[in-house]
Design a protein around this motif. Structure first.
Motif, PDB file in Angstrom:
ATOM      1  N   ALA A  84     -79.822 -89.545  63.983  1.00  0.00           N
ATOM      2  CA  ALA A  84     -80.826 -89.374  62.818  1.00  0.00           C
ATOM      3  C   ALA A  84     -81.636 -88.968  63.780  1.00  0.00           C
ATOM      4  CB  ALA A  84     -80.990 -90.074  62.138  1.00  0.00           C
ATOM      5  N   SER A  85     -82.622 -88.786  63.129  1.00  0.00           N
ATOM      6  CA  SER A  85     -83.953 -88.772  63.827  1.00  0.00           C
ATOM      7  C   SER A  85     -85.591 -88.505  63.295  1.00  0.00           C
ATOM      8  CB  SER A  85     -83.940 -86.938  64.939  1.00  0.00           C
ATOM      9  OG  SER A  85     -85.298 -87.111  65.811  1.00  0.00           O
ATOM     10  N   THR A  86     -86.653 -88.383  64.075  1.00  0.00           N
ATOM     11  CA  THR A  86     -88.336 -87.965  63.695  1.00  0.00           C
ATOM     12  C   THR A  86     -87.723 -87.266  64.039  1.00  0.00           C
ATOM     13  OG1 THR A  86     -89.008 -90.047  64.975  1.00  0.00           O
ATOM     14  CG2 THR A  86     -88.696 -90.723  62.869  1.00  0.00           C
ATOM     15  N   GLY A  87     -87.544 -85.999  64.883  1.00  0.00           N
ATOM     16  CA  GLY A  87     -87.697 -84.546  65.304  1.00  0.00           C
ATOM     17  C   GLY A  87     -87.513 -85.010  67.386  1.00  0.00           C
ATOM     18  N   PRO A 186     -95.742 -97.015  72.834  1.00  0.00           N
ATOM     19  CA  PRO A 186     -95.567 -96.997  71.376  1.00  0.00           C
ATOM     20  C   PRO A 186     -94.160 -97.147  70.942  1.00  0.00           C
ATOM     21  CG  PRO A 186     -94.760 -94.258  72.278  1.00  0.00           C
ATOM     22  CD  PRO A 186     -95.388 -95.675  73.987  1.00  0.00           C
ATOM     23  N   VAL A 187     -93.756 -97.946  69.724  1.00  0.00           N
ATOM     24  CA  VAL A 187     -92.023 -98.592  69.616  1.00  0.00           C
ATOM     25  C   VAL A 187     -91.695 -98.144  68.697  1.00  0.00           C
ATOM     26  CG1 VAL A 187     -91.365-101.112  68.805  1.00  0.00           C
ATOM     27  CG2 VAL A 187     -92.671-100.646  70.905  1.00  0.00           C
ATOM     28  N   GLY A 188     -90.460 -97.893  67.980  1.00  0.00           N
ATOM     29  CA  GLY A 188     -90.611 -97.377  67.021  1.00  0.00           C
ATOM     30  C   GLY A 188     -88.816 -97.656  66.248  1.00  0.00           C
ATOM     31  N   ASN A 189     -87.858 -97.613  67.034  1.00  0.00           N
ATOM     32  CA  ASN A 189     -86.471 -97.101  66.211  1.00  0.00           C
ATOM     33  C   ASN A 189     -86.371 -98.753  67.866  1.00  0.00           C
ATOM     34  OD1 ASN A 189     -84.262 -97.584  65.057  1.00  0.00           O
ATOM     35  ND2 ASN A 189     -83.142 -95.831  66.210  1.00  0.00           N
ATOM     36  N   ALA A 190     -86.539 -98.623  68.493  1.00  0.00           N
ATOM     37  CA  ALA A 190     -87.124-100.033  70.209  1.00  0.00           C
ATOM     38  C   ALA A 190     -85.525 -99.915  70.850  1.00  0.00           C
ATOM     39  CB  ALA A 190     -87.013-100.676  68.820  1.00  0.00           C
ATOM     40  N   THR A 239     -95.528 -90.023  63.110  1.00  0.00           N
ATOM     41  CA  THR A 239     -94.568 -89.404  62.580  1.00  0.00           C
ATOM     42  C   THR A 239     -93.246 -89.979  63.301  1.00  0.00           C
ATOM     43  OG1 THR A 239     -94.065 -86.912  62.553  1.00  0.00           O
ATOM     44  CG2 THR A 239     -94.771 -87.896  61.180  1.00  0.00           C
ATOM     45  N   ALA A 240     -93.088 -89.768  64.390  1.00  0.00           N
ATOM     46  CA  ALA A 240     -92.976 -89.961  65.755  1.00  0.00           C
ATOM     47  C   ALA A 240     -91.972 -91.054  65.261  1.00  0.00           C
ATOM     48  CB  ALA A 240     -92.629 -89.732  66.957  1.00  0.00           C
ATOM     49  N   ILE A 241     -92.886 -92.298  65.130  1.00  0.00           N
ATOM     50  CA  ILE A 241     -92.131 -93.740  64.728  1.00  0.00           C
ATOM     51  C   ILE A 241     -92.790 -94.162  63.306  1.00  0.00           C
ATOM     52  CG2 ILE A 241     -92.948 -94.939  67.336  1.00  0.00           C
ATOM     53  CD1 ILE A 241     -95.659 -95.167  66.386  1.00  0.00           C
ATOM     54  N   ARG A 242     -92.041 -93.657  62.074  1.00  0.00           N
ATOM     55  CA  ARG A 242     -92.525 -93.791  61.394  1.00  0.00           C
ATOM     56  C   ARG A 242     -91.285 -94.245  61.169  1.00  0.00           C
ATOM     57  NH1 ARG A 242     -90.711 -90.691  56.593  1.00  0.00           N
ATOM     58  NH2 ARG A 242     -91.694 -92.072  54.611  1.00  0.00           N
ATOM     59  N   ILE A 243     -90.990 -95.855  60.830  1.00  0.00           N
ATOM     60  CA  ILE A 243     -89.250 -96.559  61.001  1.00  0.00           C
ATOM     61  C   ILE A 243     -89.894 -97.746  60.660  1.00  0.00           C
ATOM     62  CG2 ILE A 243     -87.951 -97.159  62.995  1.00  0.00           C
ATOM     63  CD1 ILE A 243     -87.712 -94.512  64.377  1.00  0.00           C
ATOM     64  N   GLY A 244     -89.167 -98.214  59.969  1.00  0.00           N
ATOM     65  CA  GLY A 244     -89.320 -99.572  58.613  1.00  0.00           C
ATOM     66  C   GLY A 244     -88.711-100.738  59.345  1.00  0.00           C
ATOM     67  N   ALA A 289     -97.565 -90.177  68.049  1.00  0.00           N
ATOM     68  CA  ALA A 289     -96.950 -91.626  68.594  1.00  0.00           C
ATOM     69  C   ALA A 289     -97.357 -92.205  69.503  1.00  0.00           C
ATOM     70  CB  ALA A 289     -96.148 -91.315  68.119  1.00  0.00           C
ATOM     71  N   SER A 290     -97.519 -90.776  70.821  1.00  0.00           N
ATOM     72  CA  SER A 290     -97.378 -91.133  71.962  1.00  0.00           C
ATOM     73  C   SER A 290     -98.884 -91.387  72.447  1.00  0.00           C
ATOM     74  CB  SER A 290     -96.891 -89.511  73.106  1.00  0.00           C
ATOM     75  OG  SER A 290     -96.178 -88.999  73.025  1.00  0.00           O
ATOM     76  N   ALA A 291     -99.678 -91.502  71.993  1.00  0.00           N
ATOM     77  CA  ALA A 291    -100.769 -92.352  71.974  1.00  0.00           C
ATOM     78  C   ALA A 291    -100.936 -94.060  71.465  1.00  0.00           C
ATOM     79  CB  ALA A 291    -101.787 -91.656  71.047  1.00  0.00           C
ATOM     80  N   THR A 318     -94.915 -90.461  75.700  1.00  0.00           N
ATOM     81  CA  THR A 318     -93.577 -90.102  75.069  1.00  0.00           C
ATOM     82  C   THR A 318     -92.838 -88.975  74.979  1.00  0.00           C
ATOM     83  OG1 THR A 318     -93.814 -91.104  73.080  1.00  0.00           O
ATOM     84  CG2 THR A 318     -92.579 -92.463  75.044  1.00  0.00           C
ATOM     85  N   GLY A 319     -94.492 -88.237  74.317  1.00  0.00           N
ATOM     86  CA  GLY A 319     -93.992 -86.750  74.090  1.00  0.00           C
ATOM     87  C   GLY A 319     -95.791 -85.624  73.921  1.00  0.00           C
ATOM     88  N   HIS A 320     -95.067 -84.714  74.003  1.00  0.00           N
ATOM     89  CA  HIS A 320     -96.354 -83.355  74.507  1.00  0.00           C
ATOM     90  C   HIS A 320     -96.954 -83.238  73.084  1.00  0.00           C
ATOM     91  CE1 HIS A 320     -97.957 -80.073  76.033  1.00  0.00           C
ATOM     92  NE2 HIS A 320     -97.478 -80.920  77.279  1.00  0.00           N
TER      93      HIS A 320
HETATM   94  N1  F0G Z   1     -92.856 -91.962  70.718  1.00  0.00           N
HETATM   95  C1  F0G Z   1     -92.191 -90.624  71.344  1.00  0.00           C
HETATM   96  C2  F0G Z   1     -92.820 -89.499  71.048  1.00  0.00           C
HETATM   97  C3  F0G Z   1     -90.635 -90.666  70.065  1.00  0.00           C
HETATM   98  O1  F0G Z   1     -90.239 -89.610  68.959  1.00  0.00           O
HETATM   99  C4  F0G Z   1     -90.085 -92.347  69.121  1.00  0.00           C
HETATM  100  C5  F0G Z   1     -88.902 -92.207  68.469  1.00  0.00           C
HETATM  101  C6  F0G Z   1     -90.684 -93.115  70.444  1.00  0.00           C
HETATM  102  C7  F0G Z   1     -92.255 -93.220  70.906  1.00  0.00           C
HETATM  103  C8  F0G Z   1     -90.336 -94.797  69.946  1.00  0.00           C
HETATM  104  O2  F0G Z   1     -89.188 -95.339  70.591  1.00  0.00           O
HETATM  105  O3  F0G Z   1     -87.923 -95.279  68.872  1.00  0.00           O
HETATM  106  O4  F0G Z   1     -87.462 -95.965  71.493  1.00  0.00           O
HETATM  107  O5  F0G Z   1     -88.882 -97.076  70.121  1.00  0.00           O
HETATM  108  N2  F0G Z   1     -88.822 -90.719  68.679  1.00  0.00           N
HETATM  109  C9  F0G Z   1     -87.172 -90.865  66.850  1.00  0.00           C
HETATM  110  C10 F0G Z   1     -86.511 -89.641  66.924  1.00  0.00           C
HETATM  111  C11 F0G Z   1     -87.052 -91.937  67.124  1.00  0.00           C
HETATM  112  O6  F0G Z   1     -85.498 -88.957  66.825  1.00  0.00           O
HETATM  113  O7  F0G Z   1     -87.159 -88.521  68.073  1.00  0.00           O
HETATM  114  P1  F0G Z   1     -87.643 -95.749  70.187  1.00  0.00           P
END
Ligand code: F0G
Length: 351
Positions: A84-87, A186-190, A239-244, A289-291, A318-320
Motif C-alpha cells: 500500500a502506498s501514498t506513492g 517527516p513521519v508518516g507510517n513511521a 500527501t506522502a504522509i497523509r496517514i492516520g 512532505a519532505s519539507a 525524503t523525496g524529490h
Molecule cells: N517522506 C516521504 C516523501 C514519504 O513518501 C514518506 C512515506 C515519508 C516521508 C514518511 O516515512 O512512512 O517511514 O514515516 N511514504 C510512504 C509511501 C507511506 O507509501 O510512500 P514513513
C-alpha cells in the motif's frame, strides 16, 4: 571504490537472511548538503545539513529499504510483491520488482497520489489499484491478502525494509565522523524514524558515534502521534504522509523518547512555506512532505522550544520535488509569453 549499492556496502551490518539475492539500482550514497542560508533564515548560529534522499534512483528514500526487501523476496523465491502506498513506496517497489523480474501490485488511495509517483509506478510496470479509501485502508487490505496468498508484503512492516533504511544513519555518521546533535525528519507510517534510530544506536555501539536527538514531524491534519490517537480522516497537502494510523507508531514514539527528542506537527502552510524557502535559498527542491522535518524544526526554534546554538542539525529531505510538480505550478499563473523578438524579451526582463 565505486559505489556498488547498499547491500554490498553495508550488508554485513544488516540482519538479512542467507538466501538474500541482491537486487540493486546503486541506491543510497546521497549527499549531505550544507544549507547555510536556510540556517541563517532560522536564526543562525548552528550548522544545518540536508540529507537529500530525493537523489535516490526512484527519487525517494524508499529505495534503501526496497533493495533489502526485494532482495530477500527474490532469494526466497517469491513471484509477486505488494504494497500500500501514498506513492513513493509504490514507485520504489515497482522499480526493484522490475529489476528482479517479479510482478508488483501497488494499492494507492484514490486521487491522493502525486503525479510523478503514479507515473513512476506505471512506468516500472506495476499493477496499480486505487482504493476508494485512505492509505490506512489500503495497508489493511495488503496485510490481509499477503496473509492469505503467497504474495510478499514490502511495506515497512516487513523487517527487511527497516534493515535497509538503517543505512541512511550509517552514511550520515560515516560522512560526519559522529552522529549529528539533532536529526529532523517527516513521519508518516513511521518506518523511517524507526530505521534511523535502529541505525544510530547500532553504529553507536559499534563505533561510539554518539546519538542524535530525533525531531519527528507529522502534518497537523495527520498527526496521530502528536494527538495520541488515530486520525480517521487524515488530510494534508503533504500527501506522502497523509496517514492516520501509522504501522510503526509505537516504535516512533519510543525512538523519540529514547533519543530525548520529540514528535511535533507542522501545518500545511508551514510545510509549503518551507518547501519554497528551501528551493529559493538553497536550490534544493523537495516534495511537500519532505519539507515537513525542516518546517517542524523552524517552528520549534520560533517558539523557543529548541536550543541548537553551535550544534549540528541534519534534516532528512525524503523525496524529490519532481514527484509532485503540480503543487508548485497550480499555485502560479502561467509564465509570461513573449513574441520571438529581442525587443520583446528586453521589455520583459530589463524593464
Ligand atoms: N517522506 C516521504 C516523501 C514519504 O513518501 C514518506 C512515506 C515519508 C516521508 C514518511 O516515512 O512512512 O517511514 O514515516 N511514504 C510512504 C509511501 C507511506 O507509501 O510512500 P514513513
Amino acid at each position: 571504490m565505486p559505489h556498488r549499492g547498499l547491500l554490498e556496502k553495508y550488508g554485513s551490518l544488516l540482519d538479512l537472511p542467507a538466501h538474500t539475492q541482491t537486487v540493486t539500482l546503486l541506491e543510497g550514497n546521497t549527499p549531505l548538503i550544507p544549507a547555510p542560508h536556510l540556517a541563517r533564515e532560522m536564526g543562525g548560529g548552528f550548522e544545518l545539513l540536508i540529507k537529500f534522499e530525493g537523489l535516490n534512483p526512484t527519487g525517494s528514500f524508499k529505495d534503501r529499504g526496497m533493495t533489502a526487501a526485494v532482495s530477500e523476496a527474490l532469494g526466497r523465491g517469491a513471484a509477486t510483491v505488494i504494497c500500500a502506498s501514498t506513492g513513493n513506496t509504490a514507485a520504489s517497489a515497482a522499480a526493484y520488482a522490475a529489476r528482479a523480474g517479479l510482478k508488483s501490485i501497488v494499492l494507492i488511495p484514490q486521487g491522493k497520489v502525486a503525479a510523478g509517483k503514479l507515473a513512476g509506478a506505471l512506468a516500472y510496470g506495476a499493477q496499480v489499484i486505487q482504493v476508494d479509501g485512505s492509505f490506512d485502508d489500503a495497508l489493511s487490505l495488503v496485510v490481509q491478502i499477503s496473509e492469505k496468498h503467497p504474495i510478499c508484503l514490502v511495506n515497512s512492516i516487513n523487517p527487511y525494509r527497516i534493515e535497509g533504511q538503517k543505512t541512511a544513519a550509517f552514511e550520515i555518521c560515516d560522512a560526519l565522523g559522529t552522529a549529528p546533535d539533532w536529526l529532523c525528519l517527516p513521519v508518516g507510517n513511521a518506518g523511517n524514524i524507526t530505521s534511523y534510530w535502529a541505525g544510530f544506536t547500532q553504529y553507536d555501539l559499534l563505533k561510539a558515534t554518539g546519538l542524535p536527538h530525533l525531531l519527528g514531524v507529522q502534518a497537523a491534519g495527520a498527526a496521530p502521534l502528536v494527538l495520541g490517537h488515530p486520525v480517521e480522516k487524515p488530510e494534508t497537502v503533504a500527501t506522502a504522509i497523509r496517514i492516520g494510523r501509522p504501522a510503526r507508531g509505537e516504535q516512533a514514539l519510543q525512538a523519540a523518547e529514547e533519543s530525548r527528542g520529540r514528535i511535533v506537527a507542522a501545518t500545511d502552510e508551514q510545510i509549503l512555506d518551507m518547501q519554497k524557502t528551501l528551493a529559493r535559498l538553497e536550490g534544493i527542491w523537495v516534495e511537500p512532505a519532505s519539507a515537513a522535518g525542516l518546517a517542524g524544526l523552524a517552528a520549534e526554534l520560533n517558539r523557543g522550544r529548541l536550543e541548537v546554538r553551535a550544534k549540528r542539525v541534519v534534516a532528512v529531505c525524503t523525496g524529490h520535488g519532481l514527484k509532485d510538480p503540480e503543487i508548485v505550478t497550480r499555485a502560479l499563473t502561467a509564465p509570461q509569453i513573449v513574441p520571438p523578438k529581442l525587443e520583446a524579451l528586453e521589455e520583459a526582463i530589463l524593464r
